[in-house]
Motif scaffolding. Structure first.
Motif, PDB file in Angstrom:
ATOM      1  N   CYS A 318       9.499  -6.348  -6.151  1.00 18.21           N
ATOM      2  CA  CYS A 318       9.217  -4.953  -5.773  1.00 18.21           C
ATOM      3  C   CYS A 318       7.813  -4.560  -6.228  1.00 18.21           C
ATOM      4  CB  CYS A 318      10.271  -4.004  -6.338  1.00 18.21           C
ATOM      5  SG  CYS A 318       9.821  -3.038  -7.775  1.00 18.21           S
ATOM      6  N   SER A 319       7.378  -5.078  -7.367  1.00 17.82           N
ATOM      7  CA  SER A 319       6.018  -4.803  -7.829  1.00 17.82           C
ATOM      8  C   SER A 319       4.992  -5.245  -6.799  1.00 17.82           C
ATOM      9  CB  SER A 319       5.766  -5.526  -9.159  1.00 17.82           C
ATOM     10  OG  SER A 319       4.405  -5.490  -9.510  1.00 17.82           O
ATOM     11  N   SER A 320       5.241  -6.390  -6.198  1.00 16.44           N
ATOM     12  CA  SER A 320       4.349  -6.896  -5.155  1.00 16.44           C
ATOM     13  C   SER A 320       4.496  -6.113  -3.853  1.00 16.44           C
ATOM     14  CB  SER A 320       4.654  -8.387  -4.917  1.00 16.44           C
ATOM     15  OG  SER A 320       3.908  -8.893  -3.839  1.00 16.44           O
ATOM     16  N   ASN A 321       5.739  -5.894  -3.424  1.00 19.61           N
ATOM     17  CA  ASN A 321       5.976  -5.238  -2.134  1.00 19.61           C
ATOM     18  C   ASN A 321       5.521  -3.791  -2.097  1.00 19.61           C
ATOM     19  OD1 ASN A 321       7.083  -7.259  -0.449  1.00 19.61           O
ATOM     20  ND2 ASN A 321       9.048  -7.120  -1.500  1.00 19.61           N
ATOM     21  N   LEU A 322       5.668  -3.084  -3.207  1.00 17.58           N
ATOM     22  CA  LEU A 322       5.342  -1.660  -3.203  1.00 17.58           C
ATOM     23  C   LEU A 322       3.870  -1.381  -3.470  1.00 17.58           C
ATOM     24  CD1 LEU A 322       8.406  -1.457  -3.035  1.00 17.58           C
ATOM     25  CD2 LEU A 322       8.305   0.473  -4.622  1.00 17.58           C
ATOM     26  N   ALA A 323       3.081  -2.442  -3.650  1.00 15.85           N
ATOM     27  CA  ALA A 323       1.634  -2.254  -3.825  1.00 15.85           C
ATOM     28  C   ALA A 323       0.995  -1.659  -2.576  1.00 15.85           C
ATOM     29  CB  ALA A 323       0.973  -3.590  -4.158  1.00 15.85           C
ATOM     30  N   ARG A 324       1.660  -1.814  -1.426  1.00 11.94           N
ATOM     31  CA  ARG A 324       1.088  -1.312  -0.166  1.00 11.94           C
ATOM     32  C   ARG A 324       1.098   0.208  -0.083  1.00 11.94           C
ATOM     33  NH1 ARG A 324       5.696  -4.130   3.368  1.00 11.94           N
ATOM     34  NH2 ARG A 324       5.448  -5.532   1.611  1.00 11.94           N
ATOM     35  N   PHE A 325       1.913   0.869  -0.907  1.00 12.33           N
ATOM     36  CA  PHE A 325       1.994   2.328  -0.873  1.00 12.33           C
ATOM     37  C   PHE A 325       0.949   2.898  -1.838  1.00 12.33           C
ATOM     38  CE2 PHE A 325       6.182   0.621   0.189  1.00 12.33           C
ATOM     39  CZ  PHE A 325       6.301   1.121   1.475  1.00 12.33           C
ATOM     40  N   ASP A 326      -0.255   3.034  -1.312  1.00 15.63           N
ATOM     41  CA  ASP A 326      -1.406   3.366  -2.163  1.00 15.63           C
ATOM     42  C   ASP A 326      -2.127   4.639  -1.761  1.00 15.63           C
ATOM     43  OD1 ASP A 326      -2.539   2.520   0.205  1.00 15.63           O
ATOM     44  OD2 ASP A 326      -3.422   0.689  -0.631  1.00 15.63           O
ATOM     45  N   GLY A 327      -1.608   5.352  -0.749  1.00 16.43           N
ATOM     46  CA  GLY A 327      -2.255   6.581  -0.317  1.00 16.43           C
ATOM     47  C   GLY A 327      -3.477   6.370   0.542  1.00 16.43           C
ATOM     48  N   VAL A 328      -3.735   5.143   0.935  1.00 14.99           N
ATOM     49  CA  VAL A 328      -4.947   4.850   1.712  1.00 14.99           C
ATOM     50  C   VAL A 328      -4.638   4.772   3.202  1.00 14.99           C
ATOM     51  CG1 VAL A 328      -6.787   3.161   2.107  1.00 14.99           C
ATOM     52  CG2 VAL A 328      -6.031   3.665  -0.228  1.00 14.99           C
ATOM     53  N   ARG A 329      -3.581   4.036   3.566  1.00 18.01           N
ATOM     54  CA  ARG A 329      -3.352   3.756   4.984  1.00 18.01           C
ATOM     55  C   ARG A 329      -2.345   4.685   5.645  1.00 18.01           C
ATOM     56  NH1 ARG A 329      -3.004  -2.300   2.937  1.00 18.01           N
ATOM     57  NH2 ARG A 329      -2.368  -1.022   1.181  1.00 18.01           N
ATOM     58  N   TYR A 330      -1.279   5.051   4.945  1.00 13.56           N
ATOM     59  CA  TYR A 330      -0.267   5.932   5.525  1.00 13.56           C
ATOM     60  C   TYR A 330       0.553   6.521   4.404  1.00 13.56           C
ATOM     61  CZ  TYR A 330       2.431   1.625   4.905  1.00 13.56           C
ATOM     62  OH  TYR A 330       2.988   0.491   4.393  1.00 13.56           O
ATOM     63  N   GLY A 331       1.335   7.533   4.729  1.00  9.88           N
ATOM     64  CA  GLY A 331       2.177   8.168   3.727  1.00  9.88           C
ATOM     65  C   GLY A 331       1.414   9.188   2.898  1.00  9.88           C
ATOM     66  N   ASN A 339     -14.005  14.388  -4.885  1.00  8.00           N
ATOM     67  CA  ASN A 339     -14.692  14.166  -6.168  1.00  8.00           C
ATOM     68  C   ASN A 339     -14.088  13.019  -6.966  1.00  8.00           C
ATOM     69  OD1 ASN A 339     -16.459  16.431  -5.837  1.00  8.00           O
ATOM     70  ND2 ASN A 339     -14.719  17.777  -6.362  1.00  8.00           N
ATOM     71  N   ARG A 340     -12.996  12.434  -6.434  1.00  3.65           N
ATOM     72  CA  ARG A 340     -12.318  11.377  -7.171  1.00  3.65           C
ATOM     73  C   ARG A 340     -12.573  10.022  -6.531  1.00  3.65           C
ATOM     74  NH1 ARG A 340      -8.279  15.543  -7.845  1.00  3.65           N
ATOM     75  NH2 ARG A 340      -7.821  15.859 -10.064  1.00  3.65           N
ATOM     76  N   SER A 341     -12.539   8.984  -7.348  1.00  2.00           N
ATOM     77  CA  SER A 341     -12.711   7.626  -6.838  1.00  2.00           C
ATOM     78  C   SER A 341     -11.441   7.183  -6.122  1.00  2.00           C
ATOM     79  CB  SER A 341     -12.996   6.662  -7.996  1.00  2.00           C
ATOM     80  OG  SER A 341     -11.841   6.535  -8.824  1.00  2.00           O
ATOM     81  N   LEU A 342     -11.538   6.103  -5.360  1.00  2.00           N
ATOM     82  CA  LEU A 342     -10.377   5.558  -4.657  1.00  2.00           C
ATOM     83  C   LEU A 342      -9.280   5.187  -5.645  1.00  2.00           C
ATOM     84  CD1 LEU A 342      -9.052   4.533  -2.047  1.00  2.00           C
ATOM     85  CD2 LEU A 342     -10.224   2.346  -2.393  1.00  2.00           C
ATOM     86  N   GLU A 343      -9.678   4.603  -6.783  1.00  2.00           N
ATOM     87  CA  GLU A 343      -8.686   4.206  -7.784  1.00  2.00           C
ATOM     88  C   GLU A 343      -7.943   5.420  -8.339  1.00  2.00           C
ATOM     89  OE1 GLU A 343     -11.767   3.130  -7.649  1.00  2.00           O
ATOM     90  OE2 GLU A 343     -11.490   0.988  -7.245  1.00  2.00           O
ATOM     91  N   GLU A 344      -8.649   6.520  -8.530  1.00  2.00           N
ATOM     92  CA  GLU A 344      -7.996   7.735  -9.037  1.00  2.00           C
ATOM     93  C   GLU A 344      -7.018   8.301  -8.010  1.00  2.00           C
ATOM     94  OE1 GLU A 344     -11.056   9.978 -12.018  1.00  2.00           O
ATOM     95  OE2 GLU A 344     -11.713   9.811  -9.930  1.00  2.00           O
ATOM     96  N   VAL A 345      -7.423   8.292  -6.747  1.00  2.43           N
ATOM     97  CA  VAL A 345      -6.543   8.784  -5.682  1.00  2.43           C
ATOM     98  C   VAL A 345      -5.275   7.925  -5.596  1.00  2.43           C
ATOM     99  CG1 VAL A 345      -6.320   9.085  -3.173  1.00  2.43           C
ATOM    100  CG2 VAL A 345      -8.385   9.853  -4.348  1.00  2.43           C
ATOM    101  N   MET A 346      -5.457   6.622  -5.661  1.00  4.90           N
ATOM    102  CA  MET A 346      -4.301   5.726  -5.609  1.00  4.90           C
ATOM    103  C   MET A 346      -3.361   5.984  -6.780  1.00  4.90           C
ATOM    104  SD  MET A 346      -6.235   2.213  -4.437  1.00  4.90           S
ATOM    105  CE  MET A 346      -4.873   1.159  -4.854  1.00  4.90           C
ATOM    106  N   SER A 347      -3.917   6.148  -7.976  1.00  5.36           N
ATOM    107  CA  SER A 347      -3.106   6.380  -9.167  1.00  5.36           C
ATOM    108  C   SER A 347      -2.341   7.698  -9.067  1.00  5.36           C
ATOM    109  CB  SER A 347      -3.996   6.378 -10.416  1.00  5.36           C
ATOM    110  OG  SER A 347      -3.237   6.655 -11.577  1.00  5.36           O
ATOM    111  N   LEU A 348      -3.009   8.748  -8.633  1.00  8.21           N
ATOM    112  CA  LEU A 348      -2.355  10.048  -8.499  1.00  8.21           C
ATOM    113  C   LEU A 348      -1.273  10.013  -7.421  1.00  8.21           C
ATOM    114  CD1 LEU A 348      -5.495  12.372  -8.760  1.00  8.21           C
ATOM    115  CD2 LEU A 348      -3.562  12.339 -10.353  1.00  8.21           C
ATOM    116  N   THR A 349      -1.571   9.317  -6.326  1.00 15.92           N
ATOM    117  CA  THR A 349      -0.595   9.220  -5.231  1.00 15.92           C
ATOM    118  C   THR A 349       0.665   8.512  -5.695  1.00 15.92           C
ATOM    119  OG1 THR A 349      -2.324   9.197  -3.542  1.00 15.92           O
ATOM    120  CG2 THR A 349      -0.188   8.267  -2.923  1.00 15.92           C
ATOM    121  N   ARG A 350       0.521   7.403  -6.374  1.00  9.74           N
ATOM    122  CA  ARG A 350       1.686   6.624  -6.814  1.00  9.74           C
ATOM    123  C   ARG A 350       2.451   7.361  -7.914  1.00  9.74           C
ATOM    124  NH1 ARG A 350       1.795   1.308  -5.190  1.00  9.74           N
ATOM    125  NH2 ARG A 350       2.524   0.442  -7.161  1.00  9.74           N
ATOM    126  N   ASP A 351       1.722   8.088  -8.774  1.00  9.73           N
ATOM    127  CA  ASP A 351       2.386   8.851  -9.821  1.00  9.73           C
ATOM    128  C   ASP A 351       3.226   9.981  -9.232  1.00  9.73           C
ATOM    129  OD1 ASP A 351       2.927   9.635 -12.576  1.00  9.73           O
ATOM    130  OD2 ASP A 351       1.655  11.358 -12.165  1.00  9.73           O
TER     131      ASP A 351
END
Length: 487
Positions: A318-331, A339-351
């Protein structure tokens, strides 16, 4: 005409085929039932009235025929449905409408089965109680203060509440069988690879198995026959014919099990099952003996390691499969204010998008796969999986099927296990070994304890799905079906 929602799928199919009732009447009866009771049950996350009625009209016009043409069905919300919301009960996919159908959905449509809607579940199929849905829990029709099992509690509750005659579930560690057991319905996990995973939102790719859910064994077998079979789009799909599960169920319904050997797993004897569960199981076992079956005690010494092995393998995948849910492509996409970096957006989205149980399993799986720990955790768990497979193979040299209770306990009250993940995980104690092996297994109601249903599990060798249906139908013929209190 009696209440159409109380009839079996086989009965409905017969009436529709003989034009004694229309497919539209059947679909409307179930949609009206959903309107009447689902506010209390919450089995559905989305109801597709328009689509279901359109499909029913096509059957009535004679455009589609088949064994289940016109029989409505509910689909677990982890299976993609074109144009219909598919969320996996997670905020991270809220409102997503897939551009394609899963293979099993294509087969349902080709069979002329109107899709009533999408059913509630534990988020990303991670849970045993449907309490981890981001959209609120589903209530057990037997007692609205108790869980309907998980992760496919919505599908099982829809059956028990007579909102649908058939449903689709998925089983990674027991998510079809365990809800079936605690709602008094039938749930079957086919052989891994016997049903296509194409279009299934992946949790654990080496374990996930879509399967049929029904109120009777024959209905479940009829649905199994519709959705099973090779799919070239799924690399794990088995290119072999599907066993004749419908014929096996009808043979079993005659009540003759002469010469069938049932394996009683010695290692499950000290399992800590509730006394009422053990009593119902033993009583059902004796009924099978009266039908001609022979009980043989077998040893599967590595089954005791199935639970820890599973909770390393499944979270790692699941750790591998759910990596795709990153707020970049869909969802869901959170915190993207420019004002935030891509990494920050991904972290906030997953949180924000993932719930607590999903986060727990991602963290556990990521740790197990991390440098320096892979061999000690994930690698060792895969070795245990091999030993469990060998246990099954050795057992099936002595017996035709293995039997056990489906769950150690009946449906428990909401909130009673969420604070202790281990106690929650014990719900799948008897079901997990089969997933690690890859063979088929079915849960069929066998009695009541404290007024709540008890499930009887039948496990068969890989590609011998017909064996479990024969024994399940024989048991059903001996004990009957179970009806929850009126809602």
């Amino acid at each position: 005409m009696s209440d159409l929602t109380r009839l079996s799928a086989a009965e409905l199919a017969s009436l529709i085929g003989k034009k004694e009732v229309s497919a539209v009447e059947v679909a409307t009866a179930h949609l009206d039932r959903i309107d009447a009771v689902d506010e209390r049950v919450h089995a559905f996350l989305h109801v597709d009235r328009e689509g279901a009625l359109a499909a029913a009209h096509a059957v009535d016009r004679g455009e589609i025929t088949g064994p289940l043409a016109g029989v409505p069905i509910a689909v677990k919300d982890v299976v993609t449905t074109k144009g219909i919301p598919t969320t996996a009960a997670s905020k991270i996919l809220e409102g997503w409408r897939p551009p394609y159908d899963a293979t099993i959905v294509e087969r349902l449509k080709a069979a002329g089965m109107p899709i009533l809607g999408k059913t509630n579940m534990d988020e990303f199929a991670m849970g045993s109680s449907t309490e981890y849905s981001a959209y609120g829990p589903t209530n057990n029709p037997w007692d609205l203060g108790r869980i309907p099992g998980g992760s496919g509690g919505g599908s099982a509750a829809a059956l028990a509440a007579y909102e649908a005659p058939l449903a689709i579930g998925t089983d990674t560690g027991g998510s079809i069988r365990q809800p079936g057991a605690v709602t008094g319905t039938v749930g079957a996990k086919p052989t891994y690879g016997g049903t296509s995973r194409y279009g299934l939102i992946a949790f654990s790719s080496s374990l996930d198995t879509p399967g049929p859910c029904g109120r009777t064994v024959e209905d479940t077998a009829l649905l199994h026959a519709v959705i099973a079979g090779h799919d070239p789009r799924d690399s794990t799909s088995i290119p072999q014919p599907v066993p004749d599960v419908v014929a096996a169920a009808r043979l079993g319904a005659t009540g003759d099990l002469t010469g069938v050997r049932l394996g009683l797993v010695r290692e499950f004897a000290g399992d800590g099952s509730e006394p009422g569960v053990s009593a119902a199981f033993q009583e059902a076992l004796q009924k099978l003996v009266k039908l001609g079956a022979e009980v043989v005690e077998v040893s599967c010494p590595h089954f005791e390691y199935a639970l820890p092995a599973y909770y390393l393998i499944a979270p790692s995948e699941c750790s591998s499969n759910l990596a795709r849910f990153d707020g970049v492509r869909y969802g869901l996409r959170s915190g993207d204010d420019g004002n935030r970096s891509l990494e920050e957006v991904m972290s906030l989205t997953r949180d924000e998008g993932f719930g607590p149980e999903v986060k727990r399993r991602i963290i556990l799986g990521t740790y197990a796969l991390s440098s320096g720990y892979y061999d000690a955790y994930y690698g060792q768990a895969q070795k245990v999986r091999t030993l469990i497979t060998r246990d099954f193979q050795a057992a099936f040299e002595q017996v035709d099927v293995l039997v056990s209770p489906t769950t150690p306990f009946v449906a428990f009250p909401f909130g009673s296990r969420t604070s202790d993940p281990y106690q929650m995980y014990l719900a799948d104690l008897f079901t997990i070994p089969t997933n690690l092996y890859g063979g088929p297994a079915i849960s069929v109601p066998c009695g009541l304890s404290e007024g709540l249903p008890v499930g009887f599990q039948i496990m068969a060798p890989t590609l011998a799905d017909d064996r479990m249906y024969r024994v399940a139908a024989a048991l059903e013929s001996a004990v009957g079906t179970f009806t929850p209190p009126a809602l």
